[in-house]
Scaffold this motif. Structure first.
Motif, PDB file in Angstrom:
ATOM      1  N   GLY A  10       0.918  -1.135  -0.035  1.00 47.42           N
ATOM      2  CA  GLY A  10      -0.031  -0.105  -0.184  1.00 47.42           C
ATOM      3  C   GLY A  10       0.804   1.178   0.157  1.00 47.42           C
ATOM      4  O   GLY A  10       2.039   1.340   0.148  1.00 47.42           O
ATOM      5  N   THR A  11       0.100   2.443   0.019  1.00 44.40           N
ATOM      6  CA  THR A  11       0.927   3.581  -0.052  1.00 44.40           C
ATOM      7  C   THR A  11       1.304   4.119   1.469  1.00 44.40           C
ATOM      8  O   THR A  11       2.467   4.787   1.480  1.00 44.40           O
ATOM      9  CB  THR A  11      -0.071   4.880  -0.851  1.00 44.40           C
ATOM     10  OG1 THR A  11      -1.165   4.954   0.072  1.00 44.40           O
ATOM     11  CG2 THR A  11      -0.136   4.528  -2.169  1.00 44.40           C
ATOM     12  N   GLU A  65       8.418   8.467   3.318  1.00 49.15           N
ATOM     13  CA  GLU A  65       7.723   8.734   2.290  1.00 49.15           C
ATOM     14  C   GLU A  65       8.337   8.360   0.996  1.00 49.15           C
ATOM     15  O   GLU A  65       8.088   8.776  -0.338  1.00 49.15           O
ATOM     16  CB  GLU A  65       7.493  10.328   1.932  1.00 49.15           C
ATOM     17  CG  GLU A  65       6.836  11.011   3.292  1.00 49.15           C
ATOM     18  CD  GLU A  65       5.332  10.789   2.971  1.00 49.15           C
ATOM     19  OE1 GLU A  65       4.992  10.945   2.079  1.00 49.15           O
ATOM     20  OE2 GLU A  65       4.846  10.658   4.014  1.00 49.15           O
ATOM     21  N   LYS A  67       8.043   5.454  -0.885  1.00 50.34           N
ATOM     22  CA  LYS A  67       7.309   4.971  -1.833  1.00 50.34           C
ATOM     23  C   LYS A  67       6.811   6.005  -2.911  1.00 50.34           C
ATOM     24  O   LYS A  67       6.629   5.551  -3.964  1.00 50.34           O
ATOM     25  CB  LYS A  67       6.153   4.285  -1.199  1.00 50.34           C
ATOM     26  CG  LYS A  67       6.677   2.835  -0.684  1.00 50.34           C
ATOM     27  CD  LYS A  67       5.173   2.169  -0.364  1.00 50.34           C
ATOM     28  CE  LYS A  67       5.253   1.181   0.518  1.00 50.34           C
ATOM     29  NZ  LYS A  67       4.282   0.298   0.668  1.00 50.34           N
ATOM     30  N   ARG A  68       6.816   7.202  -2.624  1.00 51.26           N
ATOM     31  CA  ARG A  68       6.377   8.339  -3.331  1.00 51.26           C
ATOM     32  C   ARG A  68       7.292   8.528  -4.793  1.00 51.26           C
ATOM     33  O   ARG A  68       6.791   8.909  -5.662  1.00 51.26           O
ATOM     34  CB  ARG A  68       6.330   9.855  -2.521  1.00 51.26           C
ATOM     35  CG  ARG A  68       5.243   9.781  -1.627  1.00 51.26           C
ATOM     36  CD  ARG A  68       5.340  11.011  -0.920  1.00 51.26           C
ATOM     37  NE  ARG A  68       5.470  12.266  -1.848  1.00 51.26           N
ATOM     38  CZ  ARG A  68       5.691  13.472  -1.114  1.00 51.26           C
ATOM     39  NH1 ARG A  68       5.730  13.621   0.161  1.00 51.26           N
ATOM     40  NH2 ARG A  68       6.034  14.392  -1.939  1.00 51.26           N
ATOM     41  N   PRO A 145      -1.329  -0.307  -5.503  1.00 55.20           N
ATOM     42  CA  PRO A 145      -2.171   0.604  -5.475  1.00 55.20           C
ATOM     43  C   PRO A 145      -2.510   0.811  -7.116  1.00 55.20           C
ATOM     44  O   PRO A 145      -1.906   0.685  -8.009  1.00 55.20           O
ATOM     45  CB  PRO A 145      -1.754   2.101  -5.120  1.00 55.20           C
ATOM     46  CG  PRO A 145      -0.497   1.498  -3.959  1.00 55.20           C
ATOM     47  CD  PRO A 145       0.132   0.345  -4.657  1.00 55.20           C
ATOM     48  N   THR A 147      -3.354   3.298  -8.581  1.00 53.58           N
ATOM     49  CA  THR A 147      -2.847   4.263  -9.285  1.00 53.58           C
ATOM     50  C   THR A 147      -1.512   4.240  -9.838  1.00 53.58           C
ATOM     51  O   THR A 147      -1.015   5.173 -10.417  1.00 53.58           O
ATOM     52  CB  THR A 147      -2.998   5.665  -8.432  1.00 53.58           C
ATOM     53  OG1 THR A 147      -2.212   5.397  -7.223  1.00 53.58           O
ATOM     54  CG2 THR A 147      -4.550   5.906  -8.306  1.00 53.58           C
ATOM     55  N   TYR A 148      -1.002   3.026  -9.762  1.00 51.15           N
ATOM     56  CA  TYR A 148       0.614   2.773  -9.930  1.00 51.15           C
ATOM     57  C   TYR A 148       0.737   2.882 -11.647  1.00 51.15           C
ATOM     58  O   TYR A 148      -0.047   2.093 -12.184  1.00 51.15           O
ATOM     59  CB  TYR A 148       1.208   1.745  -9.526  1.00 51.15           C
ATOM     60  CG  TYR A 148       1.874   2.064  -7.907  1.00 51.15           C
ATOM     61  CD1 TYR A 148       1.524   3.108  -7.161  1.00 51.15           C
ATOM     62  CD2 TYR A 148       2.778   1.178  -7.490  1.00 51.15           C
ATOM     63  CE1 TYR A 148       2.261   3.323  -6.036  1.00 51.15           C
ATOM     64  CE2 TYR A 148       3.368   1.433  -6.179  1.00 51.15           C
ATOM     65  CZ  TYR A 148       2.912   2.631  -5.537  1.00 51.15           C
ATOM     66  OH  TYR A 148       3.899   2.597  -4.325  1.00 51.15           O
ATOM     67  N   ARG A 152       6.092   2.009 -12.226  1.00 47.21           N
ATOM     68  CA  ARG A 152       6.054   1.855 -10.679  1.00 47.21           C
ATOM     69  C   ARG A 152       5.864   0.646 -10.447  1.00 47.21           C
ATOM     70  O   ARG A 152       6.250  -0.053  -9.531  1.00 47.21           O
ATOM     71  CB  ARG A 152       5.082   2.788  -9.890  1.00 47.21           C
ATOM     72  CG  ARG A 152       5.477   4.149 -10.134  1.00 47.21           C
ATOM     73  CD  ARG A 152       4.648   5.082  -9.524  1.00 47.21           C
ATOM     74  NE  ARG A 152       4.958   5.386  -8.066  1.00 47.21           N
ATOM     75  CZ  ARG A 152       4.371   6.106  -7.228  1.00 47.21           C
ATOM     76  NH1 ARG A 152       3.212   6.659  -7.446  1.00 47.21           N
ATOM     77  NH2 ARG A 152       4.951   6.071  -5.939  1.00 47.21           N
TER      78      ARG A 152
END
Length: 163
Positions: A10-11, A65, A67-68, A145, A147-148, A152
């Motif tokens: 997960g994010t 942060e 993973k961003r 996620p 949105t990846y 990613r």
């Protein structure tokens, strides 16, 4: 016999489930939590994961942060350097993000790590947690996620191979 696990990257949190005796169960951390914060903290000679790492994040170099920046190759945009706790985010010669930090209190020993390697550490920790309860995973399904981007997703696959 193949033991199958499911990992949710997960994010904010990670989790791992496994199938035993006809039931799906979630791995718990030492505090009984089934969602494990996606945080790694570097503390002198050890690496700390999850809730404990999140609690260390205010005073130890911690990948909170990171993973961003997983799988991204672009400029830092509006990212502020002060968004990092105990580390500096920069890019290598190929534009890939890298986290640089000091691993000792005197700030004499410097380390650096790519986001994919941080995620690999998190994945390895989840699998170790399963082994701690005598569930040895040979195959895994990893979710990311929605949105990846494709870059990613490939970065998560690279992290899984590193793990």
């Amino acid at each position: 016999m193949n033991q199958i696990g499911g990992i949710d990257v997960g994010t904010i949190n990670n989790s791992l489930c496994y199938f035993r005796n006809g039931l799906f169960e979630l791995i718990k951390d030492d505090r009984g939590l089934t969602t494990i914060p996606a945080v790694v903290s570097f503390d002198n000679d050890k690496i700390v994961y999850g809730k404990e790492a999140k609690e260390n994040a205010n005073f130890k170099p911690s990948a909170t942060e990171i993973k961003r920046f997983l799988g991204l190759h672009s400029d830092l945009g509006d990212f502020e350097a002060n968004d990092c706790t105990g580390y500096q985010l920069s890019q290598d010669e190929n534009g890939k993000y890298i986290m640089k930090f000091h691993i000792d209190e005197k700030e004499e020993i410097e380390g650096s790590i790519y986001p994919e390697a941080v995620v690999a550490l998190m994945l390895r920790d989840l699998v170790k947690r399963a082994a701690d309860i005598e569930y040895y995973i040979s195959d895994v399904v990893i979710t990311v996620p929605a949105t990846y981007s494709l870059n990613r997703i490939h970065a998560v696959l690279e992290a899984a191979k590193l793990a």
